[in-house]
Design an enzyme around this catalytic site. Structure first.
Site, PDB file in Angstrom:
ATOM      1  N   HIS A 152     -84.427 -28.223 -14.521  1.00 19.62           N
ATOM      2  CA  HIS A 152     -83.198 -29.030 -14.635  1.00 19.62           C
ATOM      3  C   HIS A 152     -83.146 -30.138 -13.589  1.00 19.62           C
ATOM      4  O   HIS A 152     -82.849 -29.894 -12.423  1.00 19.62           O
ATOM      5  CB  HIS A 152     -81.998 -28.076 -14.446  1.00 19.62           C
ATOM      6  CG  HIS A 152     -80.666 -28.692 -14.750  1.00 19.62           C
ATOM      7  ND1 HIS A 152     -79.645 -27.962 -15.325  1.00 19.62           N
ATOM      8  CD2 HIS A 152     -80.166 -29.935 -14.557  1.00 19.62           C
ATOM      9  CE1 HIS A 152     -78.585 -28.745 -15.460  1.00 19.62           C
ATOM     10  NE2 HIS A 152     -78.882 -29.943 -15.000  1.00 19.62           N
TER      11      HIS A 152
ATOM     12  N   HIS B 196     -76.916 -24.101 -14.051  1.00 20.94           N
ATOM     13  CA  HIS B 196     -76.199 -24.098 -12.763  1.00 20.94           C
ATOM     14  C   HIS B 196     -75.018 -23.127 -12.661  1.00 20.94           C
ATOM     15  O   HIS B 196     -73.865 -23.548 -12.517  1.00 20.94           O
ATOM     16  CB  HIS B 196     -75.757 -25.516 -12.380  1.00 20.94           C
ATOM     17  CG  HIS B 196     -75.235 -26.393 -13.498  1.00 20.94           C
ATOM     18  ND1 HIS B 196     -74.211 -25.998 -14.348  1.00 20.94           N
ATOM     19  CD2 HIS B 196     -75.588 -27.646 -13.891  1.00 20.94           C
ATOM     20  CE1 HIS B 196     -73.968 -26.981 -15.206  1.00 20.94           C
ATOM     21  NE2 HIS B 196     -74.788 -27.985 -14.954  1.00 20.94           N
TER      22      HIS B 196
ATOM     23  N   ASP C 215     -76.136 -31.517 -21.200  1.00 25.62           N
ATOM     24  CA  ASP C 215     -75.787 -31.346 -19.784  1.00 25.62           C
ATOM     25  C   ASP C 215     -74.933 -32.489 -19.253  1.00 25.62           C
ATOM     26  O   ASP C 215     -75.168 -33.661 -19.550  1.00 25.62           O
ATOM     27  CB  ASP C 215     -77.038 -31.218 -18.917  1.00 25.62           C
ATOM     28  CG  ASP C 215     -76.668 -30.927 -17.473  1.00 25.62           C
ATOM     29  OD1 ASP C 215     -75.987 -29.927 -17.240  1.00 25.62           O
ATOM     30  OD2 ASP C 215     -77.025 -31.726 -16.595  1.00 25.62           O
TER      31      ASP C 215
ATOM     32  N   ASN D  66     -79.127 -36.945 -20.411  1.00 25.98           N
ATOM     33  CA  ASN D  66     -77.935 -37.813 -20.291  1.00 25.98           C
ATOM     34  C   ASN D  66     -78.308 -39.182 -19.721  1.00 25.98           C
ATOM     35  O   ASN D  66     -77.796 -39.624 -18.695  1.00 25.98           O
ATOM     36  CB  ASN D  66     -76.812 -37.138 -19.499  1.00 25.98           C
ATOM     37  CG  ASN D  66     -77.198 -36.734 -18.083  1.00 25.98           C
ATOM     38  OD1 ASN D  66     -78.375 -36.616 -17.761  1.00 25.98           O
ATOM     39  ND2 ASN D  66     -76.212 -36.521 -17.236  1.00 25.98           N
TER      40      ASN D  66
ATOM     41  N   HIS E  27     -82.462 -34.748 -13.198  1.00 27.09           N
ATOM     42  CA  HIS E  27     -82.019 -35.993 -13.854  1.00 27.09           C
ATOM     43  C   HIS E  27     -82.856 -37.153 -13.333  1.00 27.09           C
ATOM     44  O   HIS E  27     -82.788 -37.472 -12.146  1.00 27.09           O
ATOM     45  CB  HIS E  27     -80.538 -36.248 -13.551  1.00 27.09           C
ATOM     46  CG  HIS E  27     -79.624 -35.188 -14.088  1.00 27.09           C
ATOM     47  ND1 HIS E  27     -79.056 -35.259 -15.339  1.00 27.09           N
ATOM     48  CD2 HIS E  27     -79.214 -34.007 -13.558  1.00 27.09           C
ATOM     49  CE1 HIS E  27     -78.314 -34.173 -15.552  1.00 27.09           C
ATOM     50  NE2 HIS E  27     -78.398 -33.393 -14.479  1.00 27.09           N
TER      51      HIS E  27
ATOM     52  N   ARG F 266     -82.850 -40.262 -15.023  1.00 26.59           N
ATOM     53  CA  ARG F 266     -82.016 -41.469 -15.272  1.00 26.59           C
ATOM     54  C   ARG F 266     -82.678 -42.568 -16.075  1.00 26.59           C
ATOM     55  O   ARG F 266     -82.072 -43.637 -16.245  1.00 26.59           O
ATOM     56  CB  ARG F 266     -81.519 -42.071 -13.952  1.00 26.59           C
ATOM     57  CG  ARG F 266     -80.865 -41.094 -12.986  1.00 26.59           C
ATOM     58  CD  ARG F 266     -79.654 -40.435 -13.556  1.00 26.59           C
ATOM     59  NE  ARG F 266     -78.885 -39.723 -12.541  1.00 26.59           N
ATOM     60  CZ  ARG F 266     -77.975 -38.814 -12.821  1.00 26.59           C
ATOM     61  NH1 ARG F 266     -77.716 -38.473 -14.083  1.00 26.59           N
ATOM     62  NH2 ARG F 266     -77.311 -38.213 -11.860  1.00 26.59           N
TER      63      ARG F 266
ATOM     64  N   PHE G   6     -70.199 -37.080  -9.882  1.00 27.50           N
ATOM     65  CA  PHE G   6     -70.669 -35.771  -9.436  1.00 27.50           C
ATOM     66  C   PHE G   6     -72.187 -35.792  -9.281  1.00 27.50           C
ATOM     67  O   PHE G   6     -72.878 -36.384 -10.122  1.00 27.50           O
ATOM     68  CB  PHE G   6     -70.340 -34.708 -10.494  1.00 27.50           C
ATOM     69  CG  PHE G   6     -68.878 -34.377 -10.618  1.00 27.50           C
ATOM     70  CD1 PHE G   6     -68.287 -33.470  -9.756  1.00 27.50           C
ATOM     71  CD2 PHE G   6     -68.094 -34.946 -11.623  1.00 27.50           C
ATOM     72  CE1 PHE G   6     -66.945 -33.130  -9.889  1.00 27.50           C
ATOM     73  CE2 PHE G   6     -66.751 -34.620 -11.762  1.00 27.50           C
ATOM     74  CZ  PHE G   6     -66.178 -33.711 -10.888  1.00 27.50           C
ATOM     75  N   GLY G   7     -72.715 -35.108  -8.293  1.00 24.83           N
ATOM     76  CA  GLY G   7     -74.174 -34.934  -8.229  1.00 24.83           C
ATOM     77  C   GLY G   7     -74.715 -34.893  -6.814  1.00 24.83           C
ATOM     78  O   GLY G   7     -74.213 -35.577  -5.916  1.00 24.83           O
TER      79      GLY G   7
ATOM     80  N   ASP H  26     -81.089 -29.216 -10.395  1.00 26.85           N
ATOM     81  CA  ASP H  26     -80.039 -30.136 -10.876  1.00 26.85           C
ATOM     82  C   ASP H  26     -80.022 -31.408 -10.021  1.00 26.85           C
ATOM     83  O   ASP H  26     -78.957 -31.958  -9.717  1.00 26.85           O
ATOM     84  CB  ASP H  26     -78.663 -29.461 -10.904  1.00 26.85           C
ATOM     85  CG  ASP H  26     -77.659 -30.270 -11.735  1.00 26.85           C
ATOM     86  OD1 ASP H  26     -78.054 -31.247 -12.397  1.00 26.85           O
ATOM     87  OD2 ASP H  26     -76.470 -29.913 -11.721  1.00 26.85           O
TER      88      ASP H  26
HETATM   89  O1  DOR Z   1     -73.094 -32.832 -10.607  1.00 22.52           O
HETATM   90  C1  DOR Z   1     -73.593 -33.064 -11.700  1.00 22.52           C
HETATM   91  N1  DOR Z   1     -74.238 -34.213 -11.946  1.00 22.52           N
HETATM   92  N2  DOR Z   1     -73.462 -32.163 -12.681  1.00 22.52           N
HETATM   93  C2  DOR Z   1     -73.837 -32.418 -13.939  1.00 22.52           C
HETATM   94  O2  DOR Z   1     -73.705 -31.548 -14.769  1.00 22.52           O
HETATM   95  C3  DOR Z   1     -74.387 -33.734 -14.299  1.00 22.52           C
HETATM   96  C4  DOR Z   1     -75.009 -34.385 -13.126  1.00 22.52           C
HETATM   97  C5  DOR Z   1     -75.321 -35.840 -13.346  1.00 22.52           C
HETATM   98  O3  DOR Z   1     -75.865 -36.187 -14.396  1.00 22.52           O
HETATM   99  O4  DOR Z   1     -75.076 -36.630 -12.439  1.00 22.52           O
END
Ligand code: DOR
Length: 434
Positions: free
Chosen positions: A64, A236, A156, A98, A66, A68, A327-328, A309
């Site tokens: 998991h 997560h 997600d 995503n 990202h 981008r 978020f992230g 994540d």
């Molecule tokens: O904190 C997060 N960021 N949780 C998620 O489920 C998506 C992720 C993001 O794509 O930035």
């Protein structure tokens, strides 16, 4: 390319019960020989890495993260994300869909695979969307995406709110033999929440996200997995309540697997006070009681794997107010060091830690993508050298990732990745390694 001999280290592959002072030879991208240090390898003209004082373990697998690309290359690209993975000891990573456009059609999946083949120093495996445009209204053509090469399906960032759609996704994925990876969040409950609902949110006067926002959807999806026989992977996991639900479901024979992130295992809601938006993550960091339950679940196998994540955002986005920032948290380059904190404090054994980063995620992926997460003759040469005792200070400015959004900046961690070999090539080497 010459064969590569890794010698003088401790070969450690708990998935196979190996913990021996052996050498390992790599030829043509695969592990070609394992043998006692004093034995002569079958090749004499090879490059040599001395792993004296180091553990030699299988490359980590992250189910998991990202990356981008396409669409948000200012946050991360497949190339920078893959190098961040390599620096953190990950040789296989599954990237979430995503993106913009989202990975909901064959062309987008093929784009990621082609980019990865050209630019990524580690294996990048795409996850496809569950619903078109991640809109939660219509299923993607799951069979088409599976044949294009996705390793699973996920919206997600969002749950699939419609239970009937989720049911049908599980039915199709069951036939295809791939997991549905669910981000469990009841939006009616989480609303515009920013951090865990509890003492800290009350103190700061900010809207919280209650544990039930996650647990509602975990409970629903476990019932749908029971109904369909489909395989659900809970992304997560952050609450003790979710752990209880998953533990019970596993006892009942429901086909569920689960992951936990390094940050949910090691950090509490208090981090938001000190680190603001760099500790804003979804699901939110919870309490020490939740951490205890997550650690127990990791130890007893209720939670199968650790996944980062890794979610990079730009410095400008994270400079916004807590309410507005995305978020992230990034995690690829700090995962091993921060997780070693659990080993150093005696909460998790090194066997469990390495298993949850290697053979356990490999068994969720299956053998369709190669024999991963193992130091076996004939397997792809994905190998990591780690120093369990080396202390280092987290400095985000040295990261290969474009992201700087970590609450760990300035922290001293004990345990470091010293070199990473992906498909037989050295893709990361610590400056101090000869
Ligand atoms: O904190 C997060 N960021 N949780 C998620 O489920 C998506 C992720 C993001 O794509 O930035």
């Amino acid at each position: 390319m010459k064969p590569l001999l890794i010698r003088d280290g401790q070969l450690f592959d708990p998935g196979q019960g190996i913990n021996e002072p052996w050498s390992l030879l790599i030829k043509d991208g695969v592990i070609s020989w394992l043998g006692e240090t004093r034995m002569m390898p079958p090749e004499t003209d090879c490059d040599i890495i001395s792993a004296r004082g180091l553990f030699v373990v299988p490359g980590f697998i992250d189910l998991h993260c990202h990356f981008r690309e396409p669409g948000f290359e200012e946050k991360e690209t497949i190339a920078t994300g893959a190098q961040a993975a390599a620096n953190g000891g990950f040789t296989t990573v599954c990237c979430m869909p995503n993106t913009l456009p989202p990975l909901d059609n064959r062309e987008s999946v093929e784009f990621v695979l082609a980019k990865a083949a050209k630019e990524a120093v580690v294996r990048v495996l795409p996850v496809g969307c569950i619903t078109r445009g991640r809109q939660g209204e219509e299923l993607v053509d799951m069979a088409d995406l599976a044949s294009a090469g996705v390793v699973g399906f996920s919206d997600d960032g969002d749950s699939v709110a419609n239970a009937d759609l989720m049911r049908r996704a599980l039915e199709s994925s069951h036939i295809l033999g791939l997991p549905v990876i669910e981000h469990c969040e009841d939006k009616a409950l989480s609303g515009r929440g920013i951090l865990n609902e509890g003492i800290v949110s009350a103190r700061l006067g900010l809207k919280g996200i209650p544990p039930a926002a996650e647990e509602n959807v975990v409970a629903r999806d476990l019932e749908l997995a029971r109904l369909t026989g489909g395989r659900v992977h809970i992304a997560h996991v952050s609450t003790s309540g979710s752990v209880g639900l998953i533990r019970h479901a596993k006892r009942e024979g429901i086909a569920v697997t689960a992951e936990v992130t390094p940050h949910h295992l090691t950090l509490t809601e208090e981090e938001v006070v000190a680190h603001g938006t760099n500790a804003k993550v979804n699901p939110p960091l919870r309490t020490s009681r939740d951490i205890e339950a997550l650690v127990d679940a990791l130890n007893d196998g209720t939670i199968d794997v650790i996944a980062t994540d890794h979610a990079p955002h730009t410095v400008a986005e994270k400079a916004l107010r807590l309410e507005e920032a995305p978020f992230g948290i990034i995690g690829l380059e700090t995962a091993f060091g921060s997780l070693m904190g659990l080993v150093n404090s005696g909460q998790v054994s090194i066997d469990t830690l390495i298993t949850r980063l290697t053979s356990a995620p490999a068994s969720i992926l299956g053998e369709r993508f190669g024999r991963l997460g193992t130091l076996t003759v004939g397997a792809p040469a994905d190998v990591v050298l780690v120093d369990l005792a080396k202390e280092w200070v987290v400095d985000p400015d040295t990261f290969a990732s474009k992201g700087r959004n970590t609450p760990l900046a300035g922290r001293t961690l004990k345990g470091k990745v010293m070199a990473t070999i992906s498909r037989g090539k050295i893709v990361y080497k610590d400056d101090s390694l000869a």
